[in-house]
Write a protein that holds these residues in place. Structure first.
Motif, PDB file in Angstrom:
ATOM      1  N   LYS A 199       0.985  -1.184  -0.030  1.00 41.94           N
ATOM      2  CA  LYS A 199      -0.022   0.048  -0.013  1.00 41.94           C
ATOM      3  C   LYS A 199       0.880   1.460   0.124  1.00 41.94           C
ATOM      4  O   LYS A 199       0.502   2.099  -0.513  1.00 41.94           O
ATOM      5  N   LEU A 200       2.057   1.390   0.752  1.00 42.12           N
ATOM      6  CA  LEU A 200       2.706   2.447   0.779  1.00 42.12           C
ATOM      7  C   LEU A 200       3.591   2.681  -0.386  1.00 42.12           C
ATOM      8  O   LEU A 200       4.303   3.609  -0.932  1.00 42.12           O
ATOM      9  N   ARG A 201       3.687   1.489  -1.214  1.00 43.23           N
ATOM     10  CA  ARG A 201       4.305   1.585  -2.681  1.00 43.23           C
ATOM     11  C   ARG A 201       3.416   2.218  -3.821  1.00 43.23           C
ATOM     12  O   ARG A 201       3.809   2.494  -4.817  1.00 43.23           O
ATOM     13  N   ARG A 226      -0.055   6.124  -0.758  1.00 46.27           N
ATOM     14  CA  ARG A 226       0.964   6.295   0.136  1.00 46.27           C
ATOM     15  C   ARG A 226       0.497   7.361   1.135  1.00 46.27           C
ATOM     16  O   ARG A 226       0.490   7.299   2.220  1.00 46.27           O
ATOM     17  N   ASP A 227       0.313   8.531   0.433  1.00 44.29           N
ATOM     18  CA  ASP A 227       0.558   9.846   1.390  1.00 44.29           C
ATOM     19  C   ASP A 227      -0.737   9.532   2.416  1.00 44.29           C
ATOM     20  O   ASP A 227      -0.819  10.012   3.530  1.00 44.29           O
TER      21      ASP A 227
END
Length: 75
Positions: A48-50, A54-55
């Motif tokens: 998910k962070l990739r 992300r933000d």
């Protein structure tokens, strides 16, 4: 103390603190202490962070974490 010893202690402390967060969040009990399940969950978070969200995810999780720390410290 040698530089490598200092770095090793810093890393050990970081790993202990991160493990403490896993326990504090209740993930160990919720996953029946199954390392494969926990690792899979962490991989999902990493994916998910990739991604494009992300933000938004970081902002949401940071807010939740701060609130939880504040609630804990005021109890």
């Amino acid at each position: 103390m040698r530089e490598w010893q200092v770095k090793r202690r810093e890393r050990t402390r970081q790993l202990i603190e991160l493990g403490g967060l896993v326990v504090k969040a209740g993930l160990v009990e919720l996953a029946d202490d199954d390392r494969a399940t926990l690792y899979g969950a962490f991989l999902t978070v990493a994916a998910k962070l990739r991604g494009e969200e992300r933000d938004q995810a970081l902002l949401l999780w940071k807010r939740k974490g701060k609130r939880a720390f504040e609630a804990e410290s005021s109890s």
